[in-house]
Design a protein around this motif. Sequence first.
Motif, PDB file in Angstrom:
ATOM      1  N   GLU A 197       0.830  -1.210   0.000  1.00  0.00           N
ATOM      2  CA  GLU A 197       0.000   0.000   0.000  1.00  0.00           C
ATOM      3  C   GLU A 197       0.859   1.253   0.000  1.00  0.00           C
ATOM      4  O   GLU A 197       0.570   2.217  -0.732  1.00  0.00           O
ATOM      5  CB  GLU A 197      -0.926  -0.008   1.202  1.00  0.00           C
ATOM      6  N   ARG A 198       1.932   1.262   0.793  1.00  0.00           N
ATOM      7  CA  ARG A 198       2.808   2.436   0.885  1.00  0.00           C
ATOM      8  C   ARG A 198       3.441   2.768  -0.460  1.00  0.00           C
ATOM      9  O   ARG A 198       3.577   3.948  -0.825  1.00  0.00           O
ATOM     10  CB  ARG A 198       3.889   2.173   1.937  1.00  0.00           C
ATOM     11  N   PHE A 199       3.830   1.765  -1.212  1.00  0.00           N
ATOM     12  CA  PHE A 199       4.552   1.994  -2.464  1.00  0.00           C
ATOM     13  C   PHE A 199       3.696   1.723  -3.699  1.00  0.00           C
ATOM     14  O   PHE A 199       4.215   1.518  -4.789  1.00  0.00           O
ATOM     15  CB  PHE A 199       5.822   1.138  -2.496  1.00  0.00           C
ATOM     16  N   ARG A 200       2.392   1.783  -3.527  1.00  0.00           N
ATOM     17  CA  ARG A 200       1.471   1.456  -4.615  1.00  0.00           C
ATOM     18  C   ARG A 200       1.702   2.318  -5.853  1.00  0.00           C
ATOM     19  O   ARG A 200       1.669   1.821  -6.989  1.00  0.00           O
ATOM     20  CB  ARG A 200       0.027   1.616  -4.127  1.00  0.00           C
ATOM     21  N   ASP A 201       1.941   3.613  -5.682  1.00  0.00           N
ATOM     22  CA  ASP A 201       2.014   4.527  -6.821  1.00  0.00           C
ATOM     23  C   ASP A 201       3.424   5.043  -7.100  1.00  0.00           C
ATOM     24  O   ASP A 201       3.592   5.998  -7.849  1.00  0.00           O
ATOM     25  CB  ASP A 201       1.077   5.716  -6.574  1.00  0.00           C
ATOM     26  N   VAL A 202       4.434   4.403  -6.498  1.00  0.00           N
ATOM     27  CA  VAL A 202       5.780   4.959  -6.605  1.00  0.00           C
ATOM     28  C   VAL A 202       6.279   4.951  -8.048  1.00  0.00           C
ATOM     29  O   VAL A 202       6.946   5.901  -8.481  1.00  0.00           O
ATOM     30  CB  VAL A 202       6.752   4.215  -5.661  1.00  0.00           C
ATOM     31  N   LEU A 203       5.972   3.941  -8.825  1.00  0.00           N
ATOM     32  CA  LEU A 203       6.438   3.903 -10.208  1.00  0.00           C
ATOM     33  C   LEU A 203       5.715   4.930 -11.065  1.00  0.00           C
ATOM     34  O   LEU A 203       6.329   5.584 -11.916  1.00  0.00           O
ATOM     35  CB  LEU A 203       6.245   2.494 -10.775  1.00  0.00           C
ATOM     36  N   THR A 204       4.431   5.113 -10.817  1.00  0.00           N
ATOM     37  CA  THR A 204       3.656   6.118 -11.552  1.00  0.00           C
ATOM     38  C   THR A 204       4.239   7.505 -11.362  1.00  0.00           C
ATOM     39  O   THR A 204       4.234   8.336 -12.281  1.00  0.00           O
ATOM     40  CB  THR A 204       2.194   6.098 -11.075  1.00  0.00           C
ATOM     41  N   ALA A 205       4.784   7.770 -10.176  1.00  0.00           N
ATOM     42  CA  ALA A 205       5.323   9.087  -9.850  1.00  0.00           C
ATOM     43  C   ALA A 205       6.793   9.256 -10.223  1.00  0.00           C
ATOM     44  O   ALA A 205       7.370  10.298  -9.918  1.00  0.00           O
ATOM     45  CB  ALA A 205       5.148   9.356  -8.355  1.00  0.00           C
ATOM     46  N   SER A 206       7.399   8.265 -10.882  1.00  0.00           N
ATOM     47  CA  SER A 206       8.839   8.297 -11.144  1.00  0.00           C
ATOM     48  C   SER A 206       9.121   8.127 -12.633  1.00  0.00           C
ATOM     49  O   SER A 206       9.439   7.021 -13.102  1.00  0.00           O
ATOM     50  CB  SER A 206       9.540   7.192 -10.353  1.00  0.00           C
ATOM     51  N   PRO A 207       9.064   9.215 -13.423  1.00  0.00           N
ATOM     52  CA  PRO A 207       9.295   9.085 -14.863  1.00  0.00           C
ATOM     53  C   PRO A 207      10.697   8.623 -15.224  1.00  0.00           C
ATOM     54  O   PRO A 207      10.875   7.913 -16.217  1.00  0.00           O
ATOM     55  CB  PRO A 207       9.004  10.495 -15.397  1.00  0.00           C
ATOM     56  N   VAL A 208      11.697   9.002 -14.438  1.00  0.00           N
ATOM     57  CA  VAL A 208      13.063   8.545 -14.738  1.00  0.00           C
ATOM     58  C   VAL A 208      13.163   7.035 -14.550  1.00  0.00           C
ATOM     59  O   VAL A 208      13.775   6.330 -15.368  1.00  0.00           O
ATOM     60  CB  VAL A 208      14.086   9.281 -13.863  1.00  0.00           C
ATOM     61  N   ASP A 209      12.549   6.527 -13.487  1.00  0.00           N
ATOM     62  CA  ASP A 209      12.573   5.089 -13.241  1.00  0.00           C
ATOM     63  C   ASP A 209      11.867   4.344 -14.373  1.00  0.00           C
ATOM     64  O   ASP A 209      12.351   3.310 -14.857  1.00  0.00           O
ATOM     65  CB  ASP A 209      11.909   4.766 -11.912  1.00  0.00           C
ATOM     66  N   ARG A 210      10.731   4.873 -14.812  1.00  0.00           N
ATOM     67  CA  ARG A 210      10.018   4.229 -15.921  1.00  0.00           C
ATOM     68  C   ARG A 210      10.864   4.262 -17.191  1.00  0.00           C
ATOM     69  O   ARG A 210      10.853   3.307 -17.976  1.00  0.00           O
ATOM     70  CB  ARG A 210       8.669   4.910 -16.163  1.00  0.00           C
ATOM     71  N   ALA A 211      11.604   5.337 -17.392  1.00  0.00           N
ATOM     72  CA  ALA A 211      12.468   5.428 -18.576  1.00  0.00           C
ATOM     73  C   ALA A 211      13.533   4.336 -18.567  1.00  0.00           C
ATOM     74  O   ALA A 211      13.877   3.780 -19.618  1.00  0.00           O
ATOM     75  CB  ALA A 211      13.117   6.802 -18.646  1.00  0.00           C
TER      76      ALA A 211
END
Length: 213
Positions: free
Chosen positions: A23-37
């Motif tokens: 739950e704490r890290f549910r949206d962390v990837l959505t909020a990290s464009p560099v990580d997604r890149a």
Amino acid sequence: MTDSDFVTSTRVFYDTVAEDYAERFRDVLTASPVDRAMLDAFAELVGRGGAVADLGCGPGRVTAYLDSLGLSVFGLDLSASMLAIARREQPGLRFEQGSMLELDMADSSLAGVMSWYSSIHTPVDELPRLFAEFLRVLAPGGHLLIAFQVGDEPKRHDKPFGHDVILDFLRRQPETVVELLEGAGFTLVSRTVREPDPSELTRQAFLIARKPL
């Protein structure tokens, strides 16, 4: 599966905190464009349809993202509780329980290996063994993406979310990890270090390496 102390403590920690962690890290990837890149670049290097293992997949959200990029991906994790969340939230994907140190996979069977913040509980003296196992299961020309926090001192998580468990999150210097990867037989493709976002304490490192042809 090798049941050494750090493997056992890691499994117990994540079995205990799984629901709160997810739950704490549910949206962390959505909020990290560099990580997604970085994930996008890895997926392009592997190639559409390439077989990929997401090792230490946790609740499976990175596994699902790689699947959305067209990879033939499955997740593996020590924690039965994490895998239960992954199977619940990504019912169309495959998740298995096991240890990264002893992969039940044939030699040269994968086009890609993902270690997304999953080597951070492995002591440095065990990393050569871990990286040798990554190399073994990769086909020649296959790619590895490994992500970790940058630093010299571990971050100890003591009673997270109020649970009576403790675990060290080990930080590394990119140069150290590159040296170990090259020592295992990998060729470095890319080294990226980004600054911490407001919720982070340290810089974040992303290394892409390739198994030679």
